[in-house]
Design an enzyme around this catalytic site. Structure first.
Site, PDB file in Angstrom:
ATOM      1  CE  LYS A  75      -3.813   2.040   2.726  1.00 41.06           C
ATOM      2  NZ  LYS A  75      -4.676   1.853   3.910  1.00 41.06           N
ATOM      3  CB  SER A 150      -8.192   3.487   2.913  1.00 39.08           C
ATOM      4  OG  SER A 150      -7.312   2.882   3.859  1.00 39.08           O
ATOM      5  CB  SER A 174      -8.280   0.415   5.651  1.00 36.29           C
ATOM      6  OG  SER A 174      -9.027   1.576   5.538  1.00 36.29           O
TER       7      SER A 174
HETATM    8  N1  GLN Z   1     -13.293   3.891   6.369  1.00 36.70           N
HETATM    9  C1  GLN Z   1     -12.656   4.265   7.569  1.00 36.70           C
HETATM   10  C2  GLN Z   1     -12.193   5.706   7.476  1.00 36.70           C
HETATM   11  O1  GLN Z   1     -12.426   6.302   6.485  1.00 36.70           O
HETATM   12  C3  GLN Z   1     -11.509   3.353   7.883  1.00 36.70           C
HETATM   13  C4  GLN Z   1     -10.325   3.607   7.057  1.00 36.70           C
HETATM   14  C5  GLN Z   1      -9.109   2.851   7.486  1.00 36.70           C
HETATM   15  O2  GLN Z   1      -9.184   1.799   8.135  1.00 36.70           O
HETATM   16  N2  GLN Z   1      -7.970   3.400   7.155  1.00 36.70           N
HETATM   17  O3  GLN Z   1     -11.622   6.252   8.359  1.00 36.70           O
END
Ligand code: GLN
Length: 483
Positions: A75, A150, A174
């Site tokens: 990532k 994400s 995410s």
């Molecule tokens: N969807 C969640 C957010 O927008 C989690 C994102 C994540 O785990 N980085 O914060």
């Protein structure tokens, strides 16, 4: 060859049925062919990857390197000294860090070949991979649909066989959610299991790095490689590195003696799609058939997870992202009239809308007049959520829960930020508690993959891996991919 699991392809590499360079080339060719439709990478590094694979070939197969010659991706939130690291943001579009993240260093030491950096929602804020400043990621099972986020790019690349494994990060789901929506395996380890050194921070008390793979056994291998103490992260656990692959030397194929807790508040949620609920019920039946005892548990504070998470995560983000000031890193505005304008315009031009929204929200909840009402309250609720988990896990080996209330939805169909935050209803609480969670594919609904998460006690990833292997093997979802 590229559709095989790491465990299988390792045998072919050891027997020289294929060289590291040939395998890397095969992945790179597949990336070139599929990338226009998928958008899994922000940057691919074919020359670096091939040079590395050739170097490994020249030295010869090395059994002591558990990922020798395996093409993987990472990532773009993890720092890499020889590759750009953008966190999906324009503000870091041309940033190459002066060091490499601990987890990536571990991959390199283990002999992996890094193909490139996976697409993501900007600074890991999002649930679809549509918030990337560069391009939206697409779900390999239906490219009109989102990949989840994400770490969407990581899930896409593994599910579509562009890479054998990827590292993602999970702050509120995410890793687990994109793994679920793309039909692969994703582990959010216990907070502290994997060093966050070199991770571009979103919310430091929630962030954790973990692997995406196509099989549970491969996930165990990746986790063994990237975990371990690192003195450069003060929250990194001092425990000895564990070798989770040992669990697979003689894998337990049933769930006899295992007590699985079902958090009632999750299964009663009105947000659940009927087809997803049906598949979850079938999975629970399968677990029963394998000998597990099923127990309903109640976790009354789970209803506050969205509110608590979005306050805490935004508060930490507003502080972490203060470093992007146009001076030290990345984008700087052209011809500012004074220092204030340099800061303001660099950040205005560099950050996307969702990131700006979170910075505003986070700064607000931390401000003198509102700290007690919002941040402090959220921190207190967080403690209650953790206690709910601890209580439930005292009675059970692990908990089983849905990951996403619905299957991957159409790109562009959710535009209201609050509606988007609701999509994280089943994943956020785990990060507030710091516990480990493994998302496994359990089948298809509405022609799209569905995952469920196994949630364990702190540092008990082993129970999750064992049960995850047994379940996916019996459900026929181990090594699923969409070519
Ligand atoms: N969807 C969640 C957010 O927008 C989690 C994102 C994540 O785990 N980085 O914060």
């Amino acid at each position: 060859m590229i559709t095989r699991s790491i465990t299988e392809i390792k045998k072919a590499l050891a027997k020289k049925e294929i060289s590291a360079a040939e395998l890397t080339k095969a992945c790179l060719d597949h990336i070139e062919k599929t990338e226009p439709a998928l958008g899994a990478f922000i940057n691919v590094y074919p020359e670096q990857a091939l040079a590395r694979a050739k170097e490994l070939d020249e030295k010869g197969y090395d059994e002591s390197m558990p990922l020798w010659g395996i093409p993987v991706s990472v990532k773009d939130a993890l720092a890499t000294k020889t590759m750009k690291t953008t966190a999906g943001s324009k503000i870091l579009e041309n940033f190459t860090p002066p060091y490499t993240a601990f987890a990536v260093e571990q991959l390199e030491k283990a002999g992996a070949v890094i193909l490139g950096k996976n697409n993501m929602d900007e600074f890991a804020m999002g649930s679809t991979c549509e918030n990337s400043a560069f391009k939206a990621g697409s779900n390999p099972w239906n490219t009109d649909c989102v990949a989840g986020g994400s770490s969407g790019g990581s899930a896409i690349s593994v599910a579509s066989c562009q890479s054998f494994a990827s590292l993602g990060t999970d702050t509120g789901g995410s890793i687990r959610q994109p793994a679920s929506l793309c039909g692969c395996v994703g582990m959010k380890p216990t907070y502290g299991r994997v060093s966050r050194y070199g991770l571009l921070a979103y919310a430091s008390s929630l962030d954790q790095i973990g692997p995406f793979t196509r099989t549970v056994e491969d996930n165990a291998l990746m986790l063994s490689v990237i975990s371990g103490h690192d003195e450069r992260d003060s929250t990194s656990s001092p425990r000895e590195k564990e070798d989770f692959t040992k669990l697979f030397q003689n894998p337990k194929m049933d769930l006899k003696g295992v007590v699985i807790g079902l958090p009632k508040e999750f299964f009663e949620s009105k947000a659940m799609d009927a087809e997803v609920a049906k598949l979850c019920a079938q999975t629970i039946e399968e677990a029963k058939k394998l000998g597990a005892e099923i127990k309903e548990v109640s976790m009354p504070h789970l209803v506050y997870s969205i509110a608590s998470y979005y306050i805490i995560a935004s508060a930490e983000a507003s502080s972490n992202l203060a470093r992007y000031d146009g001076i030290r890193y990345g984008h700087r505005t052209n011809q500012p009239k004074d220092l204030d304008e340099l800061y303001t315009m660099s950040r205005t031009e560099g950050f996307g809308e969702e990131v700006q929204r979170r910075i505003l929200l986070g700064t607000y909840v931390l401000s003198a007049g509102y700290y007690d009402a919002y941040y402090k309250k959220a921190a207190q609720v967080r403690r209650l959520i953790r206690e709910d988990y601890e209580k439930a896990l005292k009675e059970c080996t692990f908990l089983l829960a849905p990951v996403s209330p619905i299957t991957a939805w159409k790109k562009g169909s959710v535009t209201d930020p609050l509606q988007m935050y609701q999509m994280d209803i089943f994943t956020l609480s785990l990060n507030l508690s710091g516990l480990p969670g493994l998302s496994i594919p359990v089948g298809m609904a509405n022609n799209m993959p569905v995952g469920m998460q196994l949630i364990g006690s702190a540092f008990d990833e082993a129970s999750l891996l064992c049960a995850g292997h047994s379940l996916t093997t019996h459900l026929g979802t181990n090594n699923q991919y969409k070519f």
